[in-house]
Design a protein around this motif. Structure first.
Motif, mmCIF file in Angstrom:
data_model
loop_
_atom_site.group_PDB
_atom_site.id
_atom_site.type_symbol
_atom_site.label_atom_id
_atom_site.label_comp_id
_atom_site.label_asym_id
_atom_site.label_seq_id
_atom_site.Cartn_x
_atom_site.Cartn_y
_atom_site.Cartn_z
ATOM 1 N N ARG A 24 0.816 -1.207 0.000
ATOM 2 C CA ARG A 24 0.000 0.000 0.000
ATOM 3 C C ARG A 24 0.852 1.259 0.000
ATOM 4 N NH1 ARG A 24 -2.047 3.250 3.970
ATOM 5 N NH2 ARG A 24 -1.087 1.956 5.571
ATOM 6 N N ALA A 66 1.190 5.053 -5.023
ATOM 7 C CA ALA A 66 -0.270 5.052 -5.187
ATOM 8 C C ALA A 66 -0.677 4.000 -6.215
ATOM 9 C CB ALA A 66 -0.739 6.437 -5.618
ATOM 10 N N GLN A 67 0.039 3.955 -7.344
ATOM 11 C CA GLN A 67 -0.327 3.003 -8.378
ATOM 12 C C GLN A 67 -0.135 1.572 -7.908
ATOM 13 O OE1 GLN A 67 1.487 3.765 -12.155
ATOM 14 N NE2 GLN A 67 0.884 1.808 -13.039
ATOM 15 N N TRP A 87 -2.999 0.580 -5.400
ATOM 16 C CA TRP A 87 -4.286 0.303 -6.037
ATOM 17 C C TRP A 87 -4.221 -0.978 -6.852
ATOM 18 C CZ3 TRP A 87 -8.520 2.196 -4.385
ATOM 19 C CH2 TRP A 87 -8.584 3.484 -3.847
ATOM 20 N N ALA A 109 -4.459 -3.879 -4.401
ATOM 21 C CA ALA A 109 -5.837 -3.999 -3.906
ATOM 22 C C ALA A 109 -6.741 -4.613 -4.972
ATOM 23 C CB ALA A 109 -6.358 -2.627 -3.486
ATOM 24 N N HIS A 110 -6.534 -4.223 -6.219
ATOM 25 C CA HIS A 110 -7.314 -4.773 -7.331
ATOM 26 C C HIS A 110 -7.043 -6.265 -7.483
ATOM 27 C CE1 HIS A 110 -9.496 -4.668 -11.117
ATOM 28 N NE2 HIS A 110 -8.453 -5.188 -11.752
ATOM 29 N N THR A 126 -11.666 -0.485 -7.549
ATOM 30 C CA THR A 126 -10.208 -0.290 -7.543
ATOM 31 C C THR A 126 -9.648 -0.272 -8.955
ATOM 32 O OG1 THR A 126 -9.967 -2.681 -7.201
ATOM 33 C CG2 THR A 126 -9.867 -1.258 -5.247
ATOM 34 N N VAL A 129 -10.307 3.253 -10.360
ATOM 35 C CA VAL A 129 -9.387 4.235 -9.790
ATOM 36 C C VAL A 129 -7.973 4.005 -10.314
ATOM 37 C CG1 VAL A 129 -8.377 5.103 -7.645
ATOM 38 C CG2 VAL A 129 -10.813 4.551 -7.744
ATOM 39 N N LEU A 130 -7.586 2.736 -10.439
ATOM 40 C CA LEU A 130 -6.248 2.416 -10.941
ATOM 41 C C LEU A 130 -6.038 2.971 -12.345
ATOM 42 C CD1 LEU A 130 -3.557 0.882 -10.671
ATOM 43 C CD2 LEU A 130 -4.749 -1.168 -11.494
ATOM 44 N N VAL A 132 -5.111 6.586 -11.848
ATOM 45 C CA VAL A 132 -3.829 6.754 -11.152
ATOM 46 C C VAL A 132 -2.672 6.431 -12.088
ATOM 47 C CG1 VAL A 132 -2.391 5.853 -9.275
ATOM 48 C CG2 VAL A 132 -4.800 6.362 -8.873
ATOM 49 N N ARG A 180 -1.523 12.254 -1.850
ATOM 50 C CA ARG A 180 -0.552 11.347 -2.467
ATOM 51 C C ARG A 180 0.617 12.150 -3.022
ATOM 52 N NH1 ARG A 180 -2.170 6.558 -0.423
ATOM 53 N NH2 ARG A 180 -4.419 6.288 -0.684
#
Length: 535
Positions: A173, A177-178, A181, A184-185, A353, A356-357, A360, A495
């Motif tokens: 995490r 940031a990329q 995400w 998490a994805h 996610t 959002v990815l 990002v 971020r």
């Protein structure tokens, strides 16, 4: 495919997920909620209380009397019989299969319109899940196309990630940031991957007869009713004779049907009720198991004589109905239903996610302004991922705050749902991106937190007063509020911007010559070892 299989699959995965991602998120969220469709409907009608068993035959006769007075010339009636957990008779009628369709809620003991508040309850979320509140044909086609693209996205994602199971145990995490995400994805996608594949494929199979009707049309020459009769899904329904006729009492038929089938009797359907060839069909709850098949018995509307019943389903029909049962999880007990619910939440999280990815990964470098496409996707992400929870919370609050006797009350609840959702989407346009996420998630958290409070104030029922019938629903609202509060906190964390490329990475020809300091000796760097020998 010039770049190779995996890069091509990565491109397909990213863009197929983006194009329908917002619709898929809505489908997953509302579909996950409908695993508790009956519980939501019960909460949204607090006037109804579970009690002793109600005479289904007498309730059916009272409903028929209501329909004879309200819609004697209707083409069909549909009576949803009361049950101990739903002491209410719901009736539907229509004058044409093209609509419009009408419905009313009746007190099963009197046959008069019920005083329970008018609401679509969990049925609205159920139908939104596969119709998107659009005309049925349009909505189901759109959902089916999205389900097909979801299946393509899942398969391409599996091909893309060569370390898919290793990535499941990796969550970085704070790396970037990329990377956060992406991990998490991967985690949410892989953890419930069998569920995601099953739900996408079974959803397509469920609506397959609508998408590919040509076989039935060619084999039955357009008589689709004959197909359903021969496949064992429904009994024979006689066409209208064109002559007026009477209708027998439903109570003896209800008793006769209940003596024949061990499953609970759920519905009574009356085809052509004012015609001499009226047909009454008793429809039972599906037997316990995977296949979603309702036993049915048909009776003559004028004499009450039995006309036929559904028999054993054909193998192909049994397979098809098994996919329907698997998709809707009617067979699931409490523990398995919770597992399905959690997998549905992970499906929604995987889509969110991924959306959002996408943004990002395309963030500009520090000091640069995002392009129009990235800004548009950002707004749609906030409006969908954070706006839909706000709409759901507003839907529940409207159920408690709107006057019970308000005309068109059910439509008002649905209008508030879409209105709150649209407000979040519009508010995200002028706001800074992180602020829009933080404010939308914070509002959703506050609204879900207020649902149990408003419910306790307006109904006077709460656990502290000994009323615990809605304890599970209230606990779910509080859990969602806490989850959204965490999301609001994480969304508000700034971020680190992407740093520009380092100067030393530039080509040597692009770098200006460095001046020699004053007094520095005029020395020349020694050539590499062996250079003189190569010369």
């Amino acid at each position: 495919m010039r770049q190779g299989l995996r890069p091509s699959m990565a491109w397909l995965h990213a863009w197929s997920g983006l194009v329908v991602g917002w619709v898929l998120f809505c489908i997953f969220v509302t579909g996950t909620a409908t695993y508790y469709r009956a519980d939501i409907s019960a909460w949204m009608r607090p006037e109804l209380r579970a009690g002793a068993a109600i005479d289904a035959g007498a309730a059916a006769d009272r409903a028929a009397d209501f329909l004879k007075a309200r819609a004697p010339d209707a083409q069909g009636w549909f009576i949803d019989l009361p049950r101990p957990d739903k002491p209410l008779t719901e009736v539907h009628w229509w004058r044409s299969l093209a609509g419009p369709f009408h419905h009313a809620l009746l007190d099963p003991l009197t046959g008069e319109p019920s005083r329970a508040r008018d609401t679509k309850g969990g049925d609205f979320l159920y139908r939104f899940h596969f119709e998107l509140n659009l005309p049925p044909l349009w909505g189901r086609w759109i959902v089916g196309i999205c389900a097909m693209i979801l299946l393509i996205s899942l398969v391409s994602g599996i091909i893309t990630h060569r370390r898919i199971f290793a990535d499941f145990f990796t969550f970085r995490r704070d790396r970037s940031a990329q990377r956060g995400w992406l991990d998490a994805h991967n985690v949410t996608g892989v953890l419930a991957l069998p569920f995601h594949l099953m739900i996408a494929y079974s959803g397509l199979v469920t609506l397959a007869p609508m998408y590919m009707p040509w076989g039935v049309q060619a084999a039955y020459k357009g008589d689709e009713t004959r197909f359903f009769v021969e496949s064992g899904l429904m009994p024979e329904i006689r066409p209208a004779a064109g002559k007026p006729g009477g209708l027998v009492s439903l109570a003896p038929l209800v008793a006769q049907a209940q003596a024949r089938v061990s499953e609970p009797l759920e519905h009574i359907a009356v085809h052509n009720p004012g015609d001499a060839a009226a047909t009454i069909v008793a429809i039972f709850e599906e037997p316990h198991g995977l296949a979603h098949q309702h036993p049915q018995i048909a009776f003559d509307g004028a004499s009450g004589a039995e006309l036929g019943a559904t028999g054993a389903a054909q193998p192909a029909t049994h397979i098809s109905t098994a996919f329907v049962g698997l998709h809707e999880a009617h067979f699931a007990g409490p523990a398995l239903r919770v597992l399905f619910f959690l997998c549905g939440l992970m499906g929604a999280a995987t889509i969110a996610t991924g959306l959002v990815l996408w943004t990002v990964a395309r963030l500009p470098r520090a000091g640069e302004r995002p392009g129009l496409g990235v800004r548009l996707v950002r707004v749609l992400n906030v409006g969908t991922v954070a706006g839909l929870p706000v709409g759901l919370a507003a839907y529940f609050l409207a159920n408690r705050l709107l006057p019970a006797a308000l005309p068109g009350r059910a439509d008002w609840e649905i209008g508030i749902f879409f209105g709150a959702w649209a407000c979040i989407a519009l508010a995200a346009v002028p706001r800074p991106h992180l602020s829009a996420w933080r404010e939308a998630f914070g509002l959703a958290s506050a609204l879900f937190l207020s649902v149990p409070v408003v419910s306790a104030i307006t109904t006077g029922e709460h656990p502290l007063d000994g009323e615990a019938r809605y304890l599970g629903f209230d606990a779910a609202m509080l859990a969602l509020s806490a989850l959204l509060a965490v999301a609001a906190y994480q969304a508000g964390r700034p971020r680190a911007p992407r740093r520009p490329a380092r100067a030393e990475a530039a080509p040597a020809a692009a770098r200006p010559p460095q001046p020699r300091p004053v007094g520095a000796p005029l020395t020349r760097r020694a050539p590499p070892a062996g250079a003189r020998h190569r010369a």
